[in-house]
Design a protein around this motif. Structure first.
Motif, PDB file in Angstrom:
ATOM      1  N   ARG A 399     -70.817  -7.312 -14.461  1.00  0.00           N
ATOM      2  CA  ARG A 399     -70.166  -7.295 -13.161  1.00  0.00           C
ATOM      3  C   ARG A 399     -70.810  -8.336 -12.253  1.00  0.00           C
ATOM      4  O   ARG A 399     -72.022  -8.572 -12.313  1.00  0.00           O
ATOM      5  CB  ARG A 399     -70.274  -5.918 -12.522  1.00  0.00           C
ATOM      6  CG  ARG A 399     -69.272  -4.907 -13.045  1.00  0.00           C
ATOM      7  CD  ARG A 399     -69.496  -4.522 -14.490  1.00  0.00           C
ATOM      8  NE  ARG A 399     -70.710  -3.754 -14.671  1.00  0.00           N
ATOM      9  CZ  ARG A 399     -71.391  -3.650 -15.803  1.00  0.00           C
ATOM     10  NH1 ARG A 399     -70.990  -4.314 -16.877  1.00  0.00           N
ATOM     11  NH2 ARG A 399     -72.470  -2.918 -15.880  1.00  0.00           N
ATOM     12  N   THR A 401     -70.318 -10.898  -8.316  1.00  0.00           N
ATOM     13  CA  THR A 401     -69.612 -11.299  -7.096  1.00  0.00           C
ATOM     14  C   THR A 401     -69.502 -12.815  -7.117  1.00  0.00           C
ATOM     15  O   THR A 401     -70.485 -13.522  -7.339  1.00  0.00           O
ATOM     16  CB  THR A 401     -70.357 -10.839  -5.831  1.00  0.00           C
ATOM     17  OG1 THR A 401     -71.700 -11.344  -5.854  1.00  0.00           O
ATOM     18  CG2 THR A 401     -70.388  -9.328  -5.748  1.00  0.00           C
ATOM     19  N   TYR A 402     -68.294 -13.282  -6.872  1.00  0.00           N
ATOM     20  CA  TYR A 402     -67.990 -14.707  -6.979  1.00  0.00           C
ATOM     21  C   TYR A 402     -67.867 -15.320  -5.587  1.00  0.00           C
ATOM     22  O   TYR A 402     -67.187 -14.778  -4.715  1.00  0.00           O
ATOM     23  CB  TYR A 402     -66.692 -14.892  -7.752  1.00  0.00           C
ATOM     24  CG  TYR A 402     -66.186 -16.315  -7.793  1.00  0.00           C
ATOM     25  CD1 TYR A 402     -66.910 -17.316  -8.434  1.00  0.00           C
ATOM     26  CD2 TYR A 402     -64.980 -16.655  -7.188  1.00  0.00           C
ATOM     27  CE1 TYR A 402     -66.442 -18.612  -8.479  1.00  0.00           C
ATOM     28  CE2 TYR A 402     -64.503 -17.955  -7.227  1.00  0.00           C
ATOM     29  CZ  TYR A 402     -65.241 -18.934  -7.878  1.00  0.00           C
ATOM     30  OH  TYR A 402     -64.764 -20.222  -7.911  1.00  0.00           O
ATOM     31  N   ASP A 403     -68.568 -16.436  -5.388  1.00  0.00           N
ATOM     32  CA  ASP A 403     -68.503 -17.186  -4.137  1.00  0.00           C
ATOM     33  C   ASP A 403     -67.743 -18.480  -4.415  1.00  0.00           C
ATOM     34  O   ASP A 403     -68.291 -19.422  -4.990  1.00  0.00           O
ATOM     35  CB  ASP A 403     -69.916 -17.472  -3.623  1.00  0.00           C
ATOM     36  CG  ASP A 403     -69.927 -18.128  -2.248  1.00  0.00           C
ATOM     37  OD1 ASP A 403     -68.946 -18.813  -1.905  1.00  0.00           O
ATOM     38  OD2 ASP A 403     -70.924 -17.961  -1.511  1.00  0.00           O
ATOM     39  N   VAL A 409     -71.694 -17.376  -9.091  1.00  0.00           N
ATOM     40  CA  VAL A 409     -71.460 -15.966  -9.373  1.00  0.00           C
ATOM     41  C   VAL A 409     -72.807 -15.273  -9.449  1.00  0.00           C
ATOM     42  O   VAL A 409     -73.756 -15.788 -10.053  1.00  0.00           O
ATOM     43  CB  VAL A 409     -70.653 -15.775 -10.673  1.00  0.00           C
ATOM     44  CG1 VAL A 409     -71.410 -16.307 -11.892  1.00  0.00           C
ATOM     45  CG2 VAL A 409     -70.284 -14.311 -10.862  1.00  0.00           C
ATOM     46  N   VAL A 412     -74.128  -8.135 -10.386  1.00  0.00           N
ATOM     47  CA  VAL A 412     -74.241  -6.917  -9.582  1.00  0.00           C
ATOM     48  C   VAL A 412     -74.619  -5.783 -10.509  1.00  0.00           C
ATOM     49  O   VAL A 412     -73.890  -5.465 -11.450  1.00  0.00           O
ATOM     50  CB  VAL A 412     -72.918  -6.588  -8.864  1.00  0.00           C
ATOM     51  CG1 VAL A 412     -73.039  -5.287  -8.096  1.00  0.00           C
ATOM     52  CG2 VAL A 412     -72.514  -7.715  -7.934  1.00  0.00           C
ATOM     53  N   HIS A 425     -68.718  -2.686  -6.272  1.00  0.00           N
ATOM     54  CA  HIS A 425     -69.085  -3.797  -5.396  1.00  0.00           C
ATOM     55  C   HIS A 425     -68.843  -5.162  -6.046  1.00  0.00           C
ATOM     56  O   HIS A 425     -69.189  -6.191  -5.473  1.00  0.00           O
ATOM     57  CB  HIS A 425     -70.558  -3.678  -4.988  1.00  0.00           C
ATOM     58  CG  HIS A 425     -70.837  -2.488  -4.103  1.00  0.00           C
ATOM     59  ND1 HIS A 425     -71.166  -1.254  -4.621  1.00  0.00           N
ATOM     60  CD2 HIS A 425     -70.797  -2.350  -2.766  1.00  0.00           C
ATOM     61  CE1 HIS A 425     -71.339  -0.403  -3.625  1.00  0.00           C
ATOM     62  NE2 HIS A 425     -71.114  -1.040  -2.490  1.00  0.00           N
ATOM     63  N   ALA A 426     -68.255  -5.155  -7.243  1.00  0.00           N
ATOM     64  CA  ALA A 426     -68.007  -6.411  -7.962  1.00  0.00           C
ATOM     65  C   ALA A 426     -66.578  -6.883  -7.735  1.00  0.00           C
ATOM     66  O   ALA A 426     -65.672  -6.072  -7.513  1.00  0.00           O
ATOM     67  CB  ALA A 426     -68.258  -6.220  -9.453  1.00  0.00           C
ATOM     68  N   ASP A 427     -66.385  -8.183  -7.790  1.00  0.00           N
ATOM     69  CA  ASP A 427     -65.037  -8.743  -7.705  1.00  0.00           C
ATOM     70  C   ASP A 427     -64.727  -9.641  -8.898  1.00  0.00           C
ATOM     71  O   ASP A 427     -63.722 -10.334  -8.917  1.00  0.00           O
ATOM     72  CB  ASP A 427     -64.851  -9.524  -6.404  1.00  0.00           C
ATOM     73  CG  ASP A 427     -65.810 -10.708  -6.270  1.00  0.00           C
ATOM     74  OD1 ASP A 427     -66.494 -11.057  -7.263  1.00  0.00           O
ATOM     75  OD2 ASP A 427     -65.884 -11.282  -5.162  1.00  0.00           O
ATOM     76  N   SER A 428     -65.613  -9.591  -9.906  1.00  0.00           N
ATOM     77  CA  SER A 428     -65.423 -10.475 -11.058  1.00  0.00           C
ATOM     78  C   SER A 428     -66.218  -9.956 -12.247  1.00  0.00           C
ATOM     79  O   SER A 428     -67.087  -9.080 -12.106  1.00  0.00           O
ATOM     80  CB  SER A 428     -65.879 -11.904 -10.722  1.00  0.00           C
ATOM     81  OG  SER A 428     -67.237 -11.911 -10.313  1.00  0.00           O
ATOM     82  N   THR A 451     -59.554 -10.119  -8.705  1.00  0.00           N
ATOM     83  CA  THR A 451     -58.657 -10.031  -7.563  1.00  0.00           C
ATOM     84  C   THR A 451     -57.519 -11.025  -7.656  1.00  0.00           C
ATOM     85  O   THR A 451     -56.718 -11.148  -6.723  1.00  0.00           O
ATOM     86  CB  THR A 451     -59.429 -10.276  -6.244  1.00  0.00           C
ATOM     87  OG1 THR A 451     -60.093 -11.537  -6.309  1.00  0.00           O
ATOM     88  CG2 THR A 451     -60.448  -9.177  -6.011  1.00  0.00           C
TER      89      THR A 451
END
Length: 452
Positions: A399, A401-403, A409, A412, A425-428, A451
């Motif tokens: 898991r 989080t991608y910026d 990345v 998490v 809390h992850a988006d990727s 997403t």
């Protein structure tokens, strides 16, 4: 009714023995190769939202269908207001009103020195070349423009008199031309379009009451396990709350399906089979979680492994080991007289969700008839405090989080398949290939965006 064509389990194992370890790509290709889009149906517009259009839609009538005003004001001839100013306004004779939907525009012809009071959306009367907004006039009564205009418009019998125009107007000013949005014969929407609110609005605007679409798949999600308790109930010793069925039902809806959640089924093979059979009437796809590994109480395998030999010849579920982490145990096949596809996912929360994203979501999108069934993937730089380890021979999905702005990345949580808080809390998903056992900070990695 499902139109998938899933071969019997015996033939569906790709010729691999029971000890074969499938790659992620092999498993997904096998699933997608067996799934066919649902048959098209004609739906009323409100029911077609979220569905995929099957045919090109041609515009039967131009939009807008006639020249109309984009403002409340006066329809005029350009020459009559060419020299208008605050000090020397153009004084025009008001010959009548043109209201939106009245259909009375042709009854008025604007001649030299004349104007017609006109409302937003009303057709431009013959002879008129432009519309001057009411704010550019005295409103037709020598007082404040808005007050006088509304007062006159409220009384249809008081539709004549004079109006003073304080500014010139160019030809076609504040006029929406017929066909300026779409012209008759244009393609309004192409086959393959997902019908959202704007598309539904366009279809209604061109007069379509129904549309031919592939329906949203009906997906039934159920968890298995005697330890599972529904949220809101009291936990006893050894029990946990059922989160998988809630998460996967939400994920199915987000993917475009009509999803039904079934309460957790206990570790009883007969009960599970009966529950699945009851759900077949409303399912284009069945998704189970739990009971697919090698434990003594893996009821999904027990309930479904022999189905091809019993009630429904030609159907069955093949249980496999995949070279991935999390999500090694997986099942795929069909059940019931319509050969409804069934995907059996592992029971750990992260394993089930990652499996859904990799395998179930593409199936839902394929049933909808979409050309692109996969999540967006990008390359990003690993932003981590230290190297990431990964088991040899397995594709790991961590898991993250991608910026997008930084192109990075960040992991998490850990790699544990029970760490649902980190997943929230992850988006990727950060992908580590099978042949990589360690990824150093700053290395470029593949990232699946959850997403998009």
């Amino acid at each position: 009714m499902s139109t998938t064509e899933v071969p019997p389990a015996a033939a569906h194992d790709g010729g691999h023995g029971p000890d074969h370890v499938w790659s992620v790509d092999e498993h997904l290709d096998d699933i997608l190769g067996a799934v066919r889009p649902l048959e098209p149906i004609e739906l009323q517009l409100p029911d077609a939202q979220g569905c995929v259009l099957v045919e090109d839609v041609t515009v039967p009538v131009a939009l807008p269908p006639f020249d109309n005003s984009s403002m409340d004001g006066y329809a005029v001839r350009v020459a009559d207001v060419a020299d208008a100013s605050t000090e020397f306004p153009a004084v025009l004779t008001v010959i009548g009103d043109v209201a939106a939907g009245s259909g009375g525009a042709d009854a008025l012809t604007v001649g030299p020195g004349e104007a017609a009071r006109i409302m937003t959306g009303a057709p431009l009367p013959p002879g008129a070349q432009a519309v001057v907004p009411v704010e550019w006039t005295d409103g037709g009564s020598g007082g404040g423009p808005a007050t006088a205009f509304r007062a006159a418009g409220a009384n249809p019998e008081d539709s004549t008199g004079e109006v003073r125009v304080h500014r010139p107007a160019k030809d076609r000013a504040h006029v929406r031309a017929a066909g300026s949005d779409v012209k008759a014969g244009d393609t309004a929407l192409e086959a393959g379009t997902v019908l959202g609110p704007p598309q539904i609005g366009l279809l209604a605007a061109i007069g379509r009451a129904t549309v031919l679409v592939r329906p949203r798949p009906r997906v039934v999600v159920m968890s298995t396990g005697s330890e599972l308790v529904q949220p809101g109930e009291q936990l006893a010793a050894g029990q946990i709350y059922d989160s998988n069925s809630f998460a996967l039902t939400a994920a199915a809806r987000a993917a475009g399906a009509i999803a039904y959640r079934v309460g957790a089924v206990t570790d009883d093979a007969d009960e599970l089979r009966a529950t699945i059979e009851d759900q077949l009437v409303r399912a284009d796809l069945l998704v189970t979680t739990g009971g697919v590994s090698v434990g003594a109480y893996d009821v999904v395998k027990e309930a479904l492994s022999s189905v091809a030999d019993e009630d429904e010849p030609g159907s069955g579920v093949d249980f496999r080991k995949l070279a991935m982490q999390p999500g090694k145990p997986q099942g795929f096949g069909s059940i019931g007289p319509d050969h409804t596809p069934l995907l059996a996912l592992p029971g750990n929360p992260v394993s089930s969700y990652v499996s859904f994203e990799l395998f179930v979501r593409p199936v839902i999108r394929a049933l909808m008839g979409l050309a692109d069934v996969h999540r967006t993937t990008v390359r990003a730089t690993l932003a981590a405090d230290g190297p990431l380890g990964s088991p040899a021979g397995r594709r790991q999905f961590l898991r993250g989080t991608y910026d997008a702005a930084a192109g990075t990345v960040t992991p998490v949580g850990g790699s544990g398949s029970h760490l649902i808080a980190a997943l929230a809390h992850a988006d990727s998903l950060l992908v580590v290939p099978e042949d990589t056992t360690e990824v150093a900070p700053g290395a470029e990695v593949e990232v699946v965006l959850l997403t998009q």
